[in-house]
Design a protein around this motif. Structure first.
Motif, PDB file in Angstrom:
ATOM      1  N   THR A  28       0.835  -1.208   0.000  1.00  0.00           N
ATOM      2  CA  THR A  28       0.000   0.000   0.000  1.00  0.00           C
ATOM      3  C   THR A  28       0.867   1.254   0.000  1.00  0.00           C
ATOM      4  O   THR A  28       0.614   2.213  -0.741  1.00  0.00           O
ATOM      5  CB  THR A  28      -0.930  -0.009   1.238  1.00  0.00           C
ATOM      6  N   LEU A  29       1.918   1.235   0.827  1.00  0.00           N
ATOM      7  CA  LEU A  29       2.789   2.416   0.904  1.00  0.00           C
ATOM      8  C   LEU A  29       3.553   2.615  -0.408  1.00  0.00           C
ATOM      9  O   LEU A  29       3.755   3.748  -0.841  1.00  0.00           O
ATOM     10  CB  LEU A  29       3.745   2.294   2.091  1.00  0.00           C
ATOM     11  N   ASN A  30       3.953   1.500  -1.041  1.00  0.00           N
ATOM     12  CA  ASN A  30       4.636   1.634  -2.341  1.00  0.00           C
ATOM     13  C   ASN A  30       3.714   2.225  -3.396  1.00  0.00           C
ATOM     14  O   ASN A  30       4.144   3.008  -4.238  1.00  0.00           O
ATOM     15  CB  ASN A  30       5.143   0.267  -2.833  1.00  0.00           C
ATOM     16  N   LYS A  31       2.441   1.841  -3.353  1.00  0.00           N
ATOM     17  CA  LYS A  31       1.480   2.331  -4.358  1.00  0.00           C
ATOM     18  C   LYS A  31       1.139   3.794  -4.136  1.00  0.00           C
ATOM     19  O   LYS A  31       1.059   4.585  -5.064  1.00  0.00           O
ATOM     20  CB  LYS A  31       0.164   1.536  -4.277  1.00  0.00           C
ATOM     21  N   PHE A  32       0.869   4.151  -2.850  1.00  0.00           N
ATOM     22  CA  PHE A  32       0.283   5.472  -2.599  1.00  0.00           C
ATOM     23  C   PHE A  32       1.125   6.367  -1.676  1.00  0.00           C
ATOM     24  O   PHE A  32       0.780   7.530  -1.474  1.00  0.00           O
ATOM     25  CB  PHE A  32      -1.129   5.310  -2.011  1.00  0.00           C
ATOM     26  N   GLY A  33       2.158   5.803  -1.055  1.00  0.00           N
ATOM     27  CA  GLY A  33       3.061   6.613  -0.227  1.00  0.00           C
ATOM     28  C   GLY A  33       2.521   6.950   1.147  1.00  0.00           C
ATOM     29  O   GLY A  33       3.192   7.608   1.953  1.00  0.00           O
ATOM     30  N   ASN A  34       1.301   6.487   1.446  1.00  0.00           N
ATOM     31  CA  ASN A  34       0.617   6.996   2.615  1.00  0.00           C
ATOM     32  C   ASN A  34      -0.589   6.111   2.949  1.00  0.00           C
ATOM     33  O   ASN A  34      -1.199   5.559   2.046  1.00  0.00           O
ATOM     34  CB  ASN A  34       0.079   8.378   2.201  1.00  0.00           C
ATOM     35  N   ILE A  35      -0.947   6.016   4.229  1.00  0.00           N
ATOM     36  CA  ILE A  35      -2.216   5.338   4.566  1.00  0.00           C
ATOM     37  C   ILE A  35      -2.983   6.270   5.513  1.00  0.00           C
ATOM     38  O   ILE A  35      -2.534   6.540   6.628  1.00  0.00           O
ATOM     39  CB  ILE A  35      -1.987   3.960   5.215  1.00  0.00           C
TER      40      ILE A  35
END
Ligand code: NAP
Length: 241
Positions: free
Chosen positions: A73-80
Motif C-alpha cells: 500500500t505504501l509503495n502504491k500510494f506513499g501513505n495510509i
C-alpha cells in the motif's frame, strides 16, 4: 485524495465498503485471502466504469503477510490515511466443542489481525500526525452470542483495543473507532435459516436485516468526522439497545 486500506474486501461488507469508497474517489487497497476470483472481478467491474482499485492478497492472521500488505500500500500510494479492519470469520459451535485449533483460528483471524494491521500501519500515521482506524466488531462482542463464544470474545477484544488505543493515539491525532454491526445479509450468515432470520427481523425495531450499505454509510461518516474516537457504533436496526 485519502488512501484507504481495507482487509477482507473480496466479499460481503468489505466488498461494499471498498467499491463505494473507490467510486467516491478514494485510493483503495482491497485485501483478500482466499477469494482471488471475486477480488479480481471487483477490480475488473470497477475498471470498466473507469474506476481504479488496487487488490492485494494477504492472510491477515499472519504478521509477515500483513507487513507485505502494508508495504504494498505504501509503495502504491506513499501513505495510509484510513485502515479498515474488516476481515473476519465466524463459527457456530458449543463451547465444549471448541478445539485449541478453532480458538486460535478465530482469535488469529479476527483479533490478532487487528493487532498486526494497526501496528504495521502506525509508523506512517504517527509520522503524518493523522489517521483513522475503523475496526469492524459485532453486536455479539457487546452482548455475547450463545454457541459463538470464540467469535464474541474476538469481537469484544477488538472493542477493548479500540477504547485503549483511542486514548493512547489521540495525542497523535489518530482516531480509533469500532463499528459493531447487527445481523447483515452476507455469506457469513448463509447458515442461518430463513425462519430464524424472520424472527430476528420481527425482534428488530426497524423491522429488517441489515445490508452492507448500512455499514458503508457509517464508515464514510467516520472517515470524514474529526471529533469521534474510542466509540463503539452499532448499526443494528435497534436489535440491541
Ligand atoms: P463474509 O461475507 O464472510 O466476508 C469475510 C471477508 O473476510 C472475506 O472478504 C474474506 O476474504 C475475509 N477474510 C477472512 N479471513 C481472512 C484472512 N485470514 N485474511 C484476509 N481476509 C480474510 O463476512 P461479512 O459478513 O462481510 O463480515 C465482514 C466483517 O463484519 C467480519 O469481521 C464480521 O465478523 C463482521 N460482522 C458481520 C456481521 C454479519 O451479520 N454479516 C455482523 C457483525 C459483524 P477471502 O474470502 O478472500 O478469504
Amino acid at each position: 485524495m485519502k488512501t484507504v486500506l481495507i482487509t477482507g474486501g473480496s466479499r460481503g461488507i468489505g466488498k461494499c465498503i471498498a467499491e463505494n469508497l473507490a467510486k467516491n474517489g478514494y485510493n483503495v487497497v482491497l485485501n483478500y485471502n482466499k477469494s482471488e476470483k471475486q477480488a479480481k472481478q471487483i477490480q475488473k467491474e470497477l475498471m470498466e466504469q473507469g474506476i481504479k482499485i488496487e487488490t492485494c492478497k494477504a492472510d491477515v492472521s499472519n504478521r509477515e503477510e500483513v507487513k507485505k500488505l502494508v508495504k504494498f500500500t505504501l509503495n502504491k500510494f506513499g501513505n495510509i490515511d484510513v485502515l479498515i479492519n474488516n476481515a473476519g470469520i465466524a463459527k457456530l459451535q458449543m463451547f465444549n466443542d471448541i478445539t485449541d485449533e478453532d480458538w486460535n483460528d478465530m482469535l488469529g483471524t479476527n483479533l490478532n489481525s487487528v493487532f498486526y494491521c494497526i501496528q504495521e500501519v502506525l509508523p506512517n500515521m504517527i509520522h503524518n500526525k493523522s489517521g483513522c482506524v475503523i475496526n469492524i466488531s459485532s453486536i455479539w462482542g457487546l452482548v455475547g452470542a450463545s454457541c459463538e463464544v470464540a467469535y464474541s470474545v474476538s469481537k469484544a477484544g477488538i472493542d477493548g483495543m479500540t477504547k485503549s488505543l483511542a486514548k493512547e493515539l489521540g495525542p497523535s491525532n489518530i482516531r480509533v473507532n469500532s463499528i459493531a454491526p447487527g445481523i447483515i445479509d452476507t455469506e457469513m450468515n448463509n447458515n442461518i435459516d430463513n425462519a430464524i432470520k424472520e424472527e430476528i427481523k420481527s425482534e428488530t425495531p426497524l423491522n429488517r436485516i441489515g445490508r452492507p450499505i448500512d455499514i458503508y454509510r457509517c464508515v464514510e461518516w467516520l472517515i470524514n468526522d474529526e471529533f469521534t474516537t474510542g466509540q463503539i457504533i452499532s448499526p443494528n436496526g435497534g436489535y440491541v439497545i
